[in-house]
Design a protein around this motif. Structure first.
Motif, short mmCIF file in Angstrom:
data_model
loop_
_atom_site.label_atom_id
_atom_site.label_comp_id
_atom_site.label_asym_id
_atom_site.label_seq_id
_atom_site.Cartn_x
_atom_site.Cartn_y
_atom_site.Cartn_z
N ALA A 1 0.84 -1.20 0.00
CA ALA A 1 0.00 0.00 0.00
C ALA A 1 0.87 1.25 0.00
CB ALA A 1 -0.93 -0.01 1.21
N ARG A 2 1.94 1.20 0.75
CA ARG A 2 2.87 2.34 0.79
C ARG A 2 3.40 2.66 -0.59
NH1 ARG A 2 6.21 3.96 5.73
NH2 ARG A 2 7.88 4.53 4.32
N GLU A 3 3.98 1.66 -1.22
CA GLU A 3 4.59 1.87 -2.53
C GLU A 3 3.56 2.34 -3.55
OE1 GLU A 3 7.86 1.78 -2.66
OE2 GLU A 3 7.78 1.16 -0.56
N ASP A 4 2.36 1.79 -3.45
CA ASP A 4 1.33 2.17 -4.41
C ASP A 4 0.95 3.64 -4.28
OD1 ASP A 4 1.36 -0.36 -5.34
OD2 ASP A 4 -0.55 -0.98 -4.49
N ALA A 5 0.91 4.11 -3.04
CA ALA A 5 0.45 5.48 -2.81
C ALA A 5 1.53 6.52 -3.07
CB ALA A 5 -0.06 5.61 -1.38
N LEU A 6 2.80 6.09 -3.02
CA LEU A 6 3.89 7.05 -3.09
C LEU A 6 3.87 7.99 -4.31
CD1 LEU A 6 7.08 5.39 -1.59
CD2 LEU A 6 5.69 7.27 -0.71
N PRO A 7 3.67 7.46 -5.52
CA PRO A 7 3.68 8.38 -6.66
C PRO A 7 2.65 9.49 -6.54
CG PRO A 7 3.81 6.11 -7.41
CD PRO A 7 3.55 6.05 -5.94
N ALA A 8 1.45 9.14 -6.11
CA ALA A 8 0.41 10.17 -5.98
C ALA A 8 0.78 11.18 -4.90
CB ALA A 8 -0.93 9.50 -5.65
#
Lengths: 186, 186
Positions: B7-14
């Motif tokens: 979840a962390r990695e997924d949210a990082l770009p945004a």
DNA sequence: TATATTCTGTACCGATCGGTACAAACAAGC
DNA sequence: GCTTGTTTGTACCGATCGGTACAGAATATA
């Protein structure tokens, strides 16, 4: 009566410093009040439109300073090489040899949706144009003058970013040295 | 269990994009929540230390990306000239040819009193060091390699500032062109 | 299925934000 | 003195800030 302008001008340097240190969002009215010694009453009396008007006034003051001290000589000095050297020394002094950042550049990176965009663009456009003109008068071909001028303006901004990022003001001095080599034939 | 990192990695770009657009102060949790599609519950589950941890994670992700895609080739590629050209093309792609700013540079200009200073300094220090090493391997004298590397890193930052300030991404492309001429003998 | 654990939406917290209202303090003219 | 207008401190406004509490939904282990 009509002492408003005086109070405005007096407070501007302190306000500018707060914006420089904390950015537009981070510069709270409480902070500005503390640093200027002015209460909210005085602040809103001098700047009826609040924080936005303070920022506009600060940007105008900076633009005016550079116009007088840097751009005008670049355009009008009969000796363009001397004007370029003056630009470098004034730049070094203004940015405290790399210990101070460029508020206009900092605003450019964060702000952009506000009414500041025109002032920000104008600051850099004027600098680039005045320098290009001086280089042209110094004998450079037009294309080279434009290219060199853009490179110089952007290099100074980059020097400020890197000096700040590395917490090493010496970066700025080295950058100015290289720039002098590129702008005025040594 | 333990899907937290995902979840962390997924949210990082945004999250990174929000910081890029609004700055650290301006990036509110409401904004971050809206752009990631995550509620406060999820956000604070993935980043227990809140906004500061999000910013640290974003800076680490950026640093990691440059380490892999740019610094490592600069250090290890047997053909240093090819690595430098790769740096220029990856830089152009990463910053979307001048349409995207450097979050690390933007943080450097505003933040400074936080724990981000080390990460910010490290990002630029590593870039400068890796490039200097490549230039050395390409046959430049040590002093010239150091000077050129510092100039290049700072020039890229300046190009981003000026492109943004003038709302003219072409500034960035012209800057990269000049930089290529300086770094790799044409 | 029952149970343990991870995840997430919602309500809420005190603090602070930019901005306003306004009355007391002040100064100038007479 | 009085009057007129400017300048200021203070209290206050609604909105929003970052952050917390926690109950219920979802998921995994068995």
């Amino acid at each position: 009566m009509a002492k408003k302008p005086v109070a405005r001008e007096d407070a501007l340097p302190a306000i500018a410093e707060v914006f420089r240190e904390y950015g537009y969002e981070g510069a709270s009215l409480a902070l500005i009040g503390a640093r200027t010694g002015l209460g909210k009453g005085s602040l809103y009396h001098a700047f009826p439109n609040g924080k936005a008007e303070m920022a506009e006034a600060v940007l105008d003051a900076i633009g005016g300073w550079f116009e007088d001290k840097v751009y005008a000589p670049l355009r009008d000095d009969p000796d363009p090489r001397a004007a370029i050297r003056l630009m470098l020394s004034e730049t070094d002094a203004y940015f405290r040899s790399g210990r101070r950042i460029c508020l206009v550049g900092a605003f450019a990176l964060t702000e952009g949706r506000d009414g500041f965009a025109d002032r920000i663009a104008g600051y850099f456009r004027d600098w680039r144009a005045a320098l290009a003109q001086a280089l042209l008068r110094a004998g450079r071909p037009a294309a080279e003058a434009d290219s060199l001028a853009e490179d110089a303006v952007l290099t100074i901004q980059g020097g400020l970013v890197l000096a700040r990022a590395l917490a090493d003001p010496a970066v700025f001095g080295r950058m100015l040295g290289r720039l002098e080599g590129r702008l005025v034939s040594v």
